[in-house]
Design a protein around this motif. Structure first.
Motif, PDB file in Angstrom:
ATOM      1  N   ARG A  58       0.795  -1.155  -0.073  1.00 56.36           N
ATOM      2  CA  ARG A  58      -0.111   0.034   0.017  1.00 56.36           C
ATOM      3  C   ARG A  58       0.853   1.281  -0.006  1.00 56.36           C
ATOM      4  O   ARG A  58       0.549   2.377  -0.227  1.00 56.36           O
ATOM      5  N   LEU A  59       2.149   1.258   0.252  1.00 55.87           N
ATOM      6  CA  LEU A  59       2.823   2.306   0.442  1.00 55.87           C
ATOM      7  C   LEU A  59       3.202   3.036  -0.881  1.00 55.87           C
ATOM      8  O   LEU A  59       3.298   2.394  -1.785  1.00 55.87           O
ATOM      9  N   PRO A  60       3.080   4.373  -0.996  1.00 57.04           N
ATOM     10  CA  PRO A  60       3.229   5.094  -2.339  1.00 57.04           C
ATOM     11  C   PRO A  60       4.636   4.385  -3.039  1.00 57.04           C
ATOM     12  O   PRO A  60       5.823   4.347  -1.902  1.00 57.04           O
ATOM     13  N   ARG A  61       5.032   4.469  -4.169  1.00 56.46           N
ATOM     14  CA  ARG A  61       6.289   3.886  -4.651  1.00 56.46           C
ATOM     15  C   ARG A  61       7.407   4.643  -4.403  1.00 56.46           C
ATOM     16  O   ARG A  61       8.545   4.101  -4.108  1.00 56.46           O
ATOM     17  N   ARG A  62       7.134   5.877  -4.486  1.00 60.75           N
ATOM     18  CA  ARG A  62       8.326   6.788  -4.374  1.00 60.75           C
ATOM     19  C   ARG A  62       8.888   6.717  -2.970  1.00 60.75           C
ATOM     20  O   ARG A  62      10.078   6.908  -2.605  1.00 60.75           O
ATOM     21  N   ALA A  63       7.940   6.814  -1.988  1.00 60.66           N
ATOM     22  CA  ALA A  63       8.270   6.836  -0.555  1.00 60.66           C
ATOM     23  C   ALA A  63       8.834   5.353  -0.287  1.00 60.66           C
ATOM     24  O   ALA A  63       9.989   5.403   0.594  1.00 60.66           O
ATOM     25  N   LEU A  64       8.726   4.222  -0.818  1.00 60.33           N
ATOM     26  CA  LEU A  64       9.139   2.945  -0.629  1.00 60.33           C
ATOM     27  C   LEU A  64      10.644   2.750  -1.066  1.00 60.33           C
ATOM     28  O   LEU A  64      11.442   2.532  -0.562  1.00 60.33           O
ATOM     29  N   LEU A  65      10.728   3.515  -2.407  1.00 58.62           N
ATOM     30  CA  LEU A  65      12.041   3.682  -3.061  1.00 58.62           C
ATOM     31  C   LEU A  65      13.059   4.393  -2.063  1.00 58.62           C
ATOM     32  O   LEU A  65      14.122   3.918  -1.953  1.00 58.62           O
ATOM     33  N   VAL A  66      12.643   5.519  -1.581  1.00 58.65           N
ATOM     34  CA  VAL A  66      13.564   6.359  -0.650  1.00 58.65           C
ATOM     35  C   VAL A  66      13.945   5.605   0.656  1.00 58.65           C
ATOM     36  O   VAL A  66      14.677   5.695   1.040  1.00 58.65           O
ATOM     37  N   ALA A  67      12.740   4.908   1.454  1.00 55.45           N
ATOM     38  CA  ALA A  67      12.932   4.423   2.545  1.00 55.45           C
ATOM     39  C   ALA A  67      13.851   3.205   2.229  1.00 55.45           C
ATOM     40  O   ALA A  67      14.926   2.801   3.225  1.00 55.45           O
ATOM     41  N   ALA A  68      13.970   2.566   1.035  1.00 54.36           N
ATOM     42  CA  ALA A  68      14.847   1.339   1.089  1.00 54.36           C
ATOM     43  C   ALA A  68      16.341   1.884   0.815  1.00 54.36           C
ATOM     44  O   ALA A  68      17.124   1.081   1.484  1.00 54.36           O
ATOM     45  N   LEU A  69      16.273   2.813   0.033  1.00 54.43           N
ATOM     46  CA  LEU A  69      17.822   3.409  -0.089  1.00 54.43           C
ATOM     47  C   LEU A  69      18.466   4.144   1.281  1.00 54.43           C
ATOM     48  O   LEU A  69      19.664   3.739   1.459  1.00 54.43           O
ATOM     49  N   VAL A  70      17.429   4.595   2.266  1.00 54.35           N
ATOM     50  CA  VAL A  70      17.936   5.092   3.347  1.00 54.35           C
ATOM     51  C   VAL A  70      18.307   3.687   4.289  1.00 54.35           C
ATOM     52  O   VAL A  70      19.411   3.720   5.071  1.00 54.35           O
ATOM     53  N   LEU A  71      17.708   2.589   4.364  1.00 55.61           N
ATOM     54  CA  LEU A  71      17.758   1.638   5.103  1.00 55.61           C
ATOM     55  C   LEU A  71      19.231   1.096   4.323  1.00 55.61           C
ATOM     56  O   LEU A  71      20.244   0.580   5.425  1.00 55.61           O
ATOM     57  N   LEU A  72      19.465   0.938   3.170  1.00 53.69           N
ATOM     58  CA  LEU A  72      20.788   0.640   2.693  1.00 53.69           C
ATOM     59  C   LEU A  72      21.836   1.426   3.247  1.00 53.69           C
ATOM     60  O   LEU A  72      22.864   0.954   3.472  1.00 53.69           O
ATOM     61  N   ALA A  73      21.490   2.592   3.418  1.00 51.49           N
ATOM     62  CA  ALA A  73      22.811   3.458   3.825  1.00 51.49           C
ATOM     63  C   ALA A  73      22.954   3.309   5.193  1.00 51.49           C
ATOM     64  O   ALA A  73      24.149   3.151   5.678  1.00 51.49           O
ATOM     65  N   VAL A  74      22.007   2.968   5.975  1.00 51.99           N
ATOM     66  CA  VAL A  74      22.110   2.778   7.453  1.00 51.99           C
ATOM     67  C   VAL A  74      22.848   1.430   7.517  1.00 51.99           C
ATOM     68  O   VAL A  74      23.874   1.298   8.425  1.00 51.99           O
ATOM     69  N   ALA A  75      22.462   0.447   6.661  1.00 57.90           N
ATOM     70  CA  ALA A  75      23.185  -1.000   7.111  1.00 57.90           C
ATOM     71  C   ALA A  75      24.602  -0.820   6.434  1.00 57.90           C
ATOM     72  O   ALA A  75      25.508  -1.608   7.104  1.00 57.90           O
ATOM     73  N   ASN A  76      24.718  -0.094   5.350  1.00 58.86           N
ATOM     74  CA  ASN A  76      26.258  -0.046   4.998  1.00 58.86           C
ATOM     75  C   ASN A  76      27.178   0.659   6.112  1.00 58.86           C
ATOM     76  O   ASN A  76      28.216   0.174   6.306  1.00 58.86           O
ATOM     77  N   ALA A  77      26.710   1.630   6.601  1.00 56.97           N
ATOM     78  CA  ALA A  77      27.459   2.284   7.935  1.00 56.97           C
ATOM     79  C   ALA A  77      27.740   1.336   8.846  1.00 56.97           C
ATOM     80  O   ALA A  77      28.747   1.154   9.402  1.00 56.97           O
ATOM     81  N   GLY A  78      26.777   0.325   8.997  1.00 56.43           N
ATOM     82  CA  GLY A  78      26.837  -0.509  10.128  1.00 56.43           C
ATOM     83  C   GLY A  78      28.204  -1.494   9.645  1.00 56.43           C
ATOM     84  O   GLY A  78      28.747  -2.002  10.548  1.00 56.43           O
ATOM     85  N   SER A  79      27.889  -1.942   8.432  1.00 58.20           N
ATOM     86  CA  SER A  79      28.933  -2.933   8.028  1.00 58.20           C
ATOM     87  C   SER A  79      30.482  -2.326   7.935  1.00 58.20           C
ATOM     88  O   SER A  79      31.390  -3.252   8.410  1.00 58.20           O
TER      89      SER A  79
END
Length: 400
Positions: A80-101
């Motif tokens: 149900r999430l708007p596609r743009r919001a989902l794409l942005v949220a996914a990229l932010v999660l990737l940024a946080v995860a890579n910082a953790g790595s």
């Protein structure tokens, strides 16, 4: 645009050109750099965390396996999430995860952060593929998919070699920190440039998985997994494999670049070929090239008869054969059940990463035996994929 209009676009009535897909490709470039950059400095990760190279390879395996399992679940939860919001949220999660790595002090914590990164990738890549198919005219669909997948292949051409070079000079932690920054910048770009598209009614997970029983799907997805397993049996261990072939130091970066350039060319050529001569013929050529390339690598590893030029040409062929698979496979799935395009793209992404996970696991088992053995197994898997393609029944008439 209403949910109904999005459904109709996904069914093949998009009117746009390829220009709308480039920002989506920028996102898949970030995802691809994240997914594959570890291969460029895996021995350094192993040494830093005091584990074997095969052990460090688990970071690649767990990313791919998590992606494969998470993609259909994430697609259901986020429908149900708007596609743009989902794409942005996914990229932010990737940024946080890579910082953790980049900050992980040991292998277990590195694996946890790779799991989080895989969830972000599982949310982004299928959504980007489905949106690209929805936005363009039907005759451009395979090429639009190739553009989006091209972000992944350009990552292997530029992101992975560059990450390997940065890792060699500044350390692998700095390289992953820069990947995190890239994902964050891309999230800002996606938020500013991606069209505003609504989500849709959620499809139960049982319904999503039921698509696996459709005649046009049940034979295609296993081929995706098998072909990617063949392509990635040696890829996560490409640095020690190249070392066994006499390539060390800066030569490794050049060979990774040759692989990446071949991947870009193979992906784009496959998109055009799938539209013009059909996906099955395109795949037949691709798997044949991969089998010849893997066999040649095995021969070089066993005999020692190699030169940098030959290895570079084979690396380019390896990249082309590996990444020519996705556009025709997605084309086959969407043609078989066009109305379910977003679902099928998500399932195909799961199959891709399931294959990468399996191939990397097999590579981790065979690499200690010898590089030649690893490439022999990759050759056998490729021949199995070619056989599967040959004996599979033709796709049924598209279900609209």
């Amino acid at each position: 645009m209403s949910d109904v209009s999005i459904s109709r676009s996904a069914s093949g009535t998009g009117t746009g050109g390829l220009g709308q897909t480039w920002v989506l490709a920028l996102g898949t470039f970030s995802v691809g750099t994240d997914a594959f950059v570890l291969a460029g400095f895996l021995p350094d990760v192993a040494a830093s965390l005091h584990v074997s190279t095969s052990g460090a390879g688990q970071a690649v395996t767990v990313f791919a396996a998590t992606y494969a399992l998470a993609a259909p679940v994430v697609a259901t939860v986020t429908a149900r999430l708007p596609r743009r919001a989902l794409l942005v949220a996914a990229l932010v999660l990737l940024a946080v995860a890579n910082a953790g790595s980049a900050l992980a002090p040991d292998l277990p914590l590195l694996l946890v952060t790779r799991i989080l990164a895989a969830i972000g990738a599982a949310a982004y890549t299928p959504t980007a593929g489905a949106v690209s198919a929805a936005l363009v005219r039907p005759e451009l669909r395979a090429r639009a998919l190739a553009v989006v997948v091209g972000g992944l292949t350009v990552a292997t051409a530029l992101g992975v070699p560059l990450g390997g070079a940065i890792g060699a000079v500044m350390g692998w932690r700095t390289a992953l920190g820069l990947v995190a920054a890239l994902c964050l910048v891309t999230a800002l770009a996606a938020g500013a440039l991606t069209p505003s598209l609504p989500g849709a009614a959620p499809v139960p997970l049982r319904t999503r998985l039921a698509a696996l029983r459709q005649p046009g799907v049940v034979t295609v997805l296993p081929l995706t997994a098998l072909g990617m397993a063949a392509a990635y049996t040696a890829y996560a261990f490409v640095v020690p494999a190249l070392r066994a072939l006499g390539v060390t130091g800066s030569g490794t970066v050049w060979m990774l670049s040759a692989y990446g350039l071949g991947a870009v060319a193979g992906n784009l050529a496959a998109g055009v070929a799938a539209d013009r001569v059909g996906p099955v013929r395109t795949l037949t050529v691709g798997y044949t090239l991969m089998a010849v390339t893997m066999a040649a690598f095995a021969l070089l590893a066993v005999t020692g008869a190699r030169t940098p030029v030959v290895v570079a040409l084979l690396a380019a062929a390896w990249g082309a054969a590996s990444w020519c698979q996705t556009p025709p496979q997605q084309h086959r799935l969407i043609e078989a059940a066009t109305a379910q395009a977003p679902l099928l793209v998500a399932l195909n992404s799961s199959a891709i990463y399931l294959g990468i996970s399996a191939g990397t696991a097999v590579g981790g088992l065979t690499m200690p035996i010898g590089t030649g053995t690893t490439f022999v197994v990759a050759t056998a898997l490729t021949l199995a994929a070619l056989t599967w393609l040959a004996v599979s029944p033709p796709s049924p008439t598209p279900a609209r």
